[in-house]
Motif scaffolding. Structure first.
Motif, PDB file in Angstrom:
ATOM      1  N   PRO A   1       4.606   4.219  13.895  1.00  0.00           N
ATOM      2  CA  PRO A   1       5.459   4.896  12.901  1.00  0.00           C
ATOM      3  C   PRO A   1       6.692   5.510  13.556  1.00  0.00           C
ATOM      4  CG  PRO A   1       3.510   6.214  13.393  1.00  0.00           C
ATOM      5  CD  PRO A   1       3.334   4.924  14.118  1.00  0.00           C
ATOM      6  N   LYS A   2       7.809   5.522  12.805  1.00  0.00           N
ATOM      7  CA  LYS A   2       9.062   6.033  13.368  1.00  0.00           C
ATOM      8  C   LYS A   2       9.255   7.514  13.076  1.00  0.00           C
ATOM      9  CE  LYS A   2      10.798   1.745  14.308  1.00  0.00           C
ATOM     10  NZ  LYS A   2       9.424   1.191  14.280  1.00  0.00           N
TER      11      LYS A   2
ATOM     12  N   LYS B   1       3.979  10.108  11.533  1.00  0.00           N
ATOM     13  CA  LYS B   1       3.110  10.237  12.715  1.00  0.00           C
ATOM     14  C   LYS B   1       2.077  11.321  12.496  1.00  0.00           C
ATOM     15  CE  LYS B   1       6.539   8.762  16.098  1.00  0.00           C
ATOM     16  NZ  LYS B   1       7.581   9.260  17.002  1.00  0.00           N
ATOM     17  N   ALA B   2       2.556  12.471  11.999  1.00  0.00           N
ATOM     18  CA  ALA B   2       1.649  13.601  11.775  1.00  0.00           C
ATOM     19  C   ALA B   2       0.564  13.226  10.766  1.00  0.00           C
ATOM     20  CB  ALA B   2       2.434  14.811  11.283  1.00  0.00           C
TER      21      ALA B   2
ATOM     22  N   ALA C   1       0.858  -1.186   0.000  1.00  0.00           N
ATOM     23  CA  ALA C   1       0.000   0.000   0.000  1.00  0.00           C
ATOM     24  C   ALA C   1       0.888   1.227   0.000  1.00  0.00           C
ATOM     25  CB  ALA C   1      -0.907  -0.004   1.214  1.00  0.00           C
ATOM     26  N   VAL C   2       0.496   2.223  -0.803  1.00  0.00           N
ATOM     27  CA  VAL C   2       1.225   3.486  -0.824  1.00  0.00           C
ATOM     28  C   VAL C   2       0.304   4.545  -0.237  1.00  0.00           C
ATOM     29  CG1 VAL C   2       2.395   5.199  -2.246  1.00  0.00           C
ATOM     30  CG2 VAL C   2       2.485   2.776  -2.895  1.00  0.00           C
ATOM     31  N   ILE C   3       0.747   5.176   0.820  1.00  0.00           N
ATOM     32  CA  ILE C   3      -0.070   6.203   1.464  1.00  0.00           C
ATOM     33  C   ILE C   3       0.708   7.516   1.483  1.00  0.00           C
ATOM     34  CG2 ILE C   3      -1.251   4.502   2.920  1.00  0.00           C
ATOM     35  CD1 ILE C   3       0.477   5.531   5.282  1.00  0.00           C
ATOM     36  N   GLY C   4       0.019   8.588   1.819  1.00  0.00           N
ATOM     37  CA  GLY C   4       0.692   9.871   1.908  1.00  0.00           C
ATOM     38  C   GLY C   4      -0.242  10.995   1.520  1.00  0.00           C
ATOM     39  N   PRO C   5       0.124  12.239   1.905  1.00  0.00           N
ATOM     40  CA  PRO C   5      -0.732  13.384   1.611  1.00  0.00           C
ATOM     41  C   PRO C   5      -0.852  13.621   0.111  1.00  0.00           C
ATOM     42  CG  PRO C   5       1.379  14.120   2.485  1.00  0.00           C
ATOM     43  CD  PRO C   5       1.350  12.629   2.613  1.00  0.00           C
ATOM     44  N   SER C   6      -1.921  14.295  -0.278  1.00  0.00           N
ATOM     45  CA  SER C   6      -2.133  14.521  -1.704  1.00  0.00           C
ATOM     46  C   SER C   6      -1.089  15.494  -2.231  1.00  0.00           C
ATOM     47  CB  SER C   6      -3.574  14.987  -1.931  1.00  0.00           C
ATOM     48  OG  SER C   6      -3.597  16.324  -2.258  1.00  0.00           O
TER      49      SER C   6
END
Ligand SMILES: Nc1ncnc2c1ncn2[C@@H]1O[C@H](COP(=O)(O)OP(=O)(O)O)[C@@H](O)[C@H]1O
Ligand SMILES: [Mg+2]
Lengths: 256, 224
Positions: free
Chosen positions: A244-245, A250-251, A39-44
């Protein structure tokens, strides 16, 4: 061919991609093994779609290497990517499937034809073979009754399942999903996620860009967190979500 | 009695003349569509070309052909060869010049209509086709064109209906199509009757065309 590991379906090595002055991918490395779900996650705006588009030949990278199913799509020569010829590129396209956020079904084709057209005209299967494959997939997608419908008469969730069936039809080695449920109402999301979950259980190799954190945690083997064109953190799915490290991870996760 | 008889005879003669002319009007109509639609597609392709010179030339073409009267274009195509090259192309050239001018003119309109249709297609359709392995030609003919045809059909219908009426402009080159004959009959009979009959012909023709185009449009309404 000696350095090609048969169990590696996708190898992305230090790819860079800019649009004009904006460097959207700033050196991405990803390796996906057969049967693995990433899975690839992250802000837009972080470059997730661009990464998938580069891996699926819809965009060309500036530098770096991409290998799919053992075939080298592009390789880095002196800091610039050199692409394979058109023939191999078309061959590589038959090794992966791509599921779009907004489905991109062909509106003038019935559900059946959406699924069989490439089988018949690209993969040179007979109509009977193609129909048999289509029927099997529609059954799996719980859409047996919809073979003769047109996409405009289906719900968003049904359309997305048709598009998954279309991507699966040619029996690809890996399927990419770009936010497959982001265009769907919450109650329609479930059906699509269930289908993807079943594929994961069948050991289908998949790369899924998603904002469904619990889905990513439960279904993916590994999660990659991308932000600002780089991979900030990656690791086993459950661990990355629960522990998360990196501060940025984390944010980001705190928003869910 | 004598008067009525003569009136009927005149009427029959007029009808016969107009019917003969109508064949020629139909020929102008049919041949113009036959040539202008493919030419329009070609110019549309050129207009969207990445090669700046090609694109600019096609833009200029469209702009000039749409921006000047068709009647003037008819006269230029007909008289051009004579005034420029001093060649006389014989009587048949009247009809040929008509077809050339009409085709060149309508191609400009069709090019812009097609461009609108092609550009209204979402990028996603091309991308889905690409990823599924369709070749460029397959993508164009199987995926893009059928959808574009549906989208441009209303505008194309408009042009087709206008073309039926525009065939009357061939009168300036004395092509013996229906309107030319109606004019001749009208001035000979000192009567507007031939014009009214001609009007009826155009109208009936367009009624039929409208009917057919509606059927075609309906046949494509199975999806939206
Ligand atoms: N074709 C393009 N041309 C210019 N900029 C683009 C293009 N595609 C994406 N971008 C830019 O690249 C960045 C990353 O976009 P994207 O890969 O869509 O991110 P994500 O999918 O993570 O939201 C954004 O800033 C976006 O505006
Ligand atoms: Mg995106």
């Amino acid at each position: 061919m000696s350095d090609v590991n048969n169990d590696i379906v996708l190898e992305i090595k230090d790819i860079h991609k800019s649009f004009d002055k904006l460097e959207v991918l700033q050196g991405i490395d990803i390796t996906v093994e057969r049967g693995e779900v990433v899975a690839v996650i992250g802000p837009s705006g972080g470059g997730k779609s661009t990464l998938l588009r580069c891996a699926t030949t819809l965009e060309k990278v500036d530098s770096g290497k991409i290998v799919i199913g053992g075939d080298v799509l592009c390789d880095d020569v002196d800091g610039h990517s050199v692409y394979c010829d058109k023939k191999l590129e078309r061959e590589i396209r038959s090794k992966f499937g791509l599921v779009f956020q907004n489905f991109n079904l062909f509106p003038h084709f019935s559900v059946r034809r959406n699924i069989t057209e490439a089988l018949i005209h690209v993969h040179k299967k007979s109509k009977e073979e193609a129909d048999a494959i289509c029927d099997g997939l529609l059954k799996k997608m719980d859409l047996e009754a919809k073979a003769d419908e047109y996409p405009c008469n289906l719900s968003g969730g049904q359309q997305q399942r048709v598009s998954i069936a279309r991507a699966l039809a040619t029996n690809p080695e890996i399927i990419f999903f770009d936010e497959p449920t982001s265009a769907l109402d919450p109650e329609l999301t479930k059906g699509v996620l269930t289908v993807i979950k079943e594929l994961a259980q069948e050991k289908m190799t998949m790369v899924i860009v998603t904002h469904e954190m619990s889905f990513a945690r439960d279904v993916a083997d590994r999660i990659v967190f991308m932000d600002g064109g780089v991979i900030v953190e990656e690791g086993p799915a459950y661990e990355l979500v629960t522990n998360p490290k990196q501060e940025r991870t984390k944010a980001f996760l705190a928003g869910y | 009695m004598e008067g009525t008889n003569q009136a009927i005879q005149t009427m029959v003669a007029t009808l016969r003349q107009l019917t003969q002319g109508f064949g020629l009007s139909l020929a102008i109509f049919g041949l113009t569509l036959l040539f202008s639609i493919p030419l329009g597609l070609l110019i549309c392709k050129g207009r969207m070309s990445k090669i700046t010179v090609v694109s600019l030339l096609c833009r200029l073409y469209i702009s000039v052909l749409r921006g000047t009267p068709l009647m003037l274009q008819l006269l230029l195509v007909y008289f051009g060869p004579y005034y420029v090259f001093r060649v006389s192309l014989g009587n048949d050239y009247r009809f040929i010049a008509t077809i050339i001018a009409f085709s060149l003119n309508y191609a400009a309109y069709f090019a812009e209509i097609f461009r609108g249709g092609i550009q209204s297609m979402s990028k996603g359709q091309y991308e889905a086709a690409t990823v599924l392995g369709f070749s460029k030609a397959q993508t164009y003919f199987k995926i893009i064109l059928p959808q574009v045809i549906k989208r441009v059909l209303p505008s194309v219908s408009n042009e087709i209906i206008t073309l039926v009426k525009d065939t009357s402009l061939a009168q300036v080159l004395s092509v013996a199509e229906m309107f030319t004959r109606a004019s001749a009959a009208a001035s000979k009979q000192v009567s507007v009757m031939p014009f009214i009959v001609a009007g009826l012909f155009y109208y009936l023709m367009n009624l039929l065309i409208e009917f057919i185009l509606n059927r075609v449009e309906k046949s494509m309404s199975y999806y939206s």
